[in-house]
Design a protein around this motif. Structure first.
Motif, PDB file in Angstrom:
ATOM      1  N   TYR A   6       0.058  -1.433  -0.455  1.00 30.97           N
ATOM      2  CA  TYR A   6      -0.066   0.475   0.089  1.00 30.97           C
ATOM      3  C   TYR A   6       0.899   0.954  -0.185  1.00 30.97           C
ATOM      4  O   TYR A   6       0.720   2.525  -0.426  1.00 30.97           O
ATOM      5  CB  TYR A   6      -0.921  -0.069   1.130  1.00 30.97           C
ATOM      6  CG  TYR A   6      -1.580  -1.196   1.103  1.00 30.97           C
ATOM      7  CD1 TYR A   6      -3.451  -1.521   0.090  1.00 30.97           C
ATOM      8  CD2 TYR A   6      -1.887  -2.526   2.379  1.00 30.97           C
ATOM      9  CE1 TYR A   6      -4.026  -2.392   0.431  1.00 30.97           C
ATOM     10  CE2 TYR A   6      -2.589  -3.031   1.916  1.00 30.97           C
ATOM     11  CZ  TYR A   6      -3.116  -3.577   1.061  1.00 30.97           C
ATOM     12  OH  TYR A   6      -4.630  -4.786   1.135  1.00 30.97           O
ATOM     13  N   ARG A  22       3.803   1.255  -0.882  1.00 29.74           N
ATOM     14  CA  ARG A  22       4.385   2.029  -2.503  1.00 29.74           C
ATOM     15  C   ARG A  22       3.870   2.230  -3.577  1.00 29.74           C
ATOM     16  O   ARG A  22       3.592   2.886  -4.517  1.00 29.74           O
ATOM     17  CB  ARG A  22       4.544  -0.063  -3.320  1.00 29.74           C
ATOM     18  CG  ARG A  22       5.160  -0.093  -4.558  1.00 29.74           C
ATOM     19  CD  ARG A  22       5.401  -1.618  -4.913  1.00 29.74           C
ATOM     20  NE  ARG A  22       6.323  -2.310  -4.086  1.00 29.74           N
ATOM     21  CZ  ARG A  22       6.169  -3.049  -3.738  1.00 29.74           C
ATOM     22  NH1 ARG A  22       5.103  -3.634  -3.116  1.00 29.74           N
ATOM     23  NH2 ARG A  22       7.076  -3.528  -2.359  1.00 29.74           N
ATOM     24  N   ARG A  23       1.699   1.912  -3.534  1.00 25.74           N
ATOM     25  CA  ARG A  23       0.523   2.772  -4.700  1.00 25.74           C
ATOM     26  C   ARG A  23       0.771   3.919  -3.770  1.00 25.74           C
ATOM     27  O   ARG A  23       0.567   5.067  -4.849  1.00 25.74           O
ATOM     28  CB  ARG A  23      -0.110   1.733  -4.167  1.00 25.74           C
ATOM     29  CG  ARG A  23      -0.440   1.615  -5.016  1.00 25.74           C
ATOM     30  CD  ARG A  23      -1.822   1.346  -5.288  1.00 25.74           C
ATOM     31  NE  ARG A  23      -2.411  -0.217  -4.287  1.00 25.74           N
ATOM     32  CZ  ARG A  23      -3.546  -0.815  -3.987  1.00 25.74           C
ATOM     33  NH1 ARG A  23      -4.630  -0.027  -3.739  1.00 25.74           N
ATOM     34  NH2 ARG A  23      -3.255  -2.206  -2.784  1.00 25.74           N
ATOM     35  N   LYS A  44       3.617   6.460  -5.565  1.00 27.25           N
ATOM     36  CA  LYS A  44       3.482   6.880  -6.802  1.00 27.25           C
ATOM     37  C   LYS A  44       2.707   7.867  -7.040  1.00 27.25           C
ATOM     38  O   LYS A  44       2.810   8.824  -8.109  1.00 27.25           O
ATOM     39  CB  LYS A  44       2.776   5.209  -8.086  1.00 27.25           C
ATOM     40  CG  LYS A  44       3.854   4.617  -7.524  1.00 27.25           C
ATOM     41  CD  LYS A  44       2.951   2.944  -8.220  1.00 27.25           C
ATOM     42  CE  LYS A  44       4.623   2.099  -8.896  1.00 27.25           C
ATOM     43  NZ  LYS A  44       3.383   0.785  -9.629  1.00 27.25           N
ATOM     44  N   THR A  45       1.580   7.579  -6.001  1.00 26.74           N
ATOM     45  CA  THR A  45       0.427   8.560  -6.250  1.00 26.74           C
ATOM     46  C   THR A  45       0.806  10.019  -5.810  1.00 26.74           C
ATOM     47  O   THR A  45       0.977  10.694  -6.400  1.00 26.74           O
ATOM     48  CB  THR A  45      -0.895   8.152  -5.166  1.00 26.74           C
ATOM     49  OG1 THR A  45      -1.190   7.280  -5.516  1.00 26.74           O
ATOM     50  CG2 THR A  45      -1.792   9.172  -4.875  1.00 26.74           C
TER      51      THR A  45
END
Length: 172
Positions: free
Chosen positions: A74, A76-77, A80-81
């Motif tokens: 999570y 990691r996601r 990116k955001t």
């Protein structure tokens, strides 16, 4: 209660199709719920230090303080955001990164091991950035790009970025 008992024992029409379950909340409704929950949370001061790694100007109108674990999918996601937000608002947003590894090696109070390489990854990134903050961010990006962390991943990053092995070993 009597109606419920009678209903329970009435013969059912086997050819009848059960109605579809009601649809879940829309994306907008879920977003509104997240915002409402966020607005109810108490405010807390977060101490920022010159030792924290940051991107963006110190005087940016918005500072995002990210508590993250390099082994967390999570996180990691989320990374990116955050990168997308920084790209869309150059100069207007500052990111301050704080390691928060969910690893028993760093937090003895944990009841089970969730991310066995998270503490090592946090220390690895900090050590890489000690002499050059740019190296922290390069390690940050490479660690988050990995699907799964391992000692081989650390060795590969060490070689790829030409990090000083002896210095990293001393720091670690």
């Amino acid at each position: 209660l009597l109606l419920a008992v009678v209903w329970r024992f009435l013969p059912k029409n086997e050819s009848a199709v059960d109605p579809a379950p009601p649809p879940g909340p829309t994306a907008e409704e879920r977003a509104a719920l997240v915002v409402a929950n966020f607005e109810q949370m108490p405010e807390r001061e977060i101490a920022l230090s010159s030792r924290d790694f940051s991107l963006g100007p110190a005087g940016a109108s918005v500072t995002v303080v990210e508590f993250s674990d390099f082994e967390c999918p999570y996180c990691r996601r989320g990374a990116k955001t955050v990168q997308e937000v920084l790209g869309k608002h150059p100069g207007g947003v500052r990111l301050v990164f704080k390691n928060f590894p969910i690893d028993m090696a760093c937090h003895e109070g944990l009841q089970q091991q969730l991310h066995p390489f998270a503490c090592k990854a946090a220390l690895f990134a900090l050590c890489a950035g000690q002499s050059n903050p740019t190296q922290f961010w390069r390690v940050h990006d490479l660690l988050f790009a990995e699907g799964q962390l391992s000692d081989d991943v650390f060795r590969r990053i060490l070689t790829e970025l030409s990090l000083p092995g002896a210095e990293m070993d001393r720091c670690m």
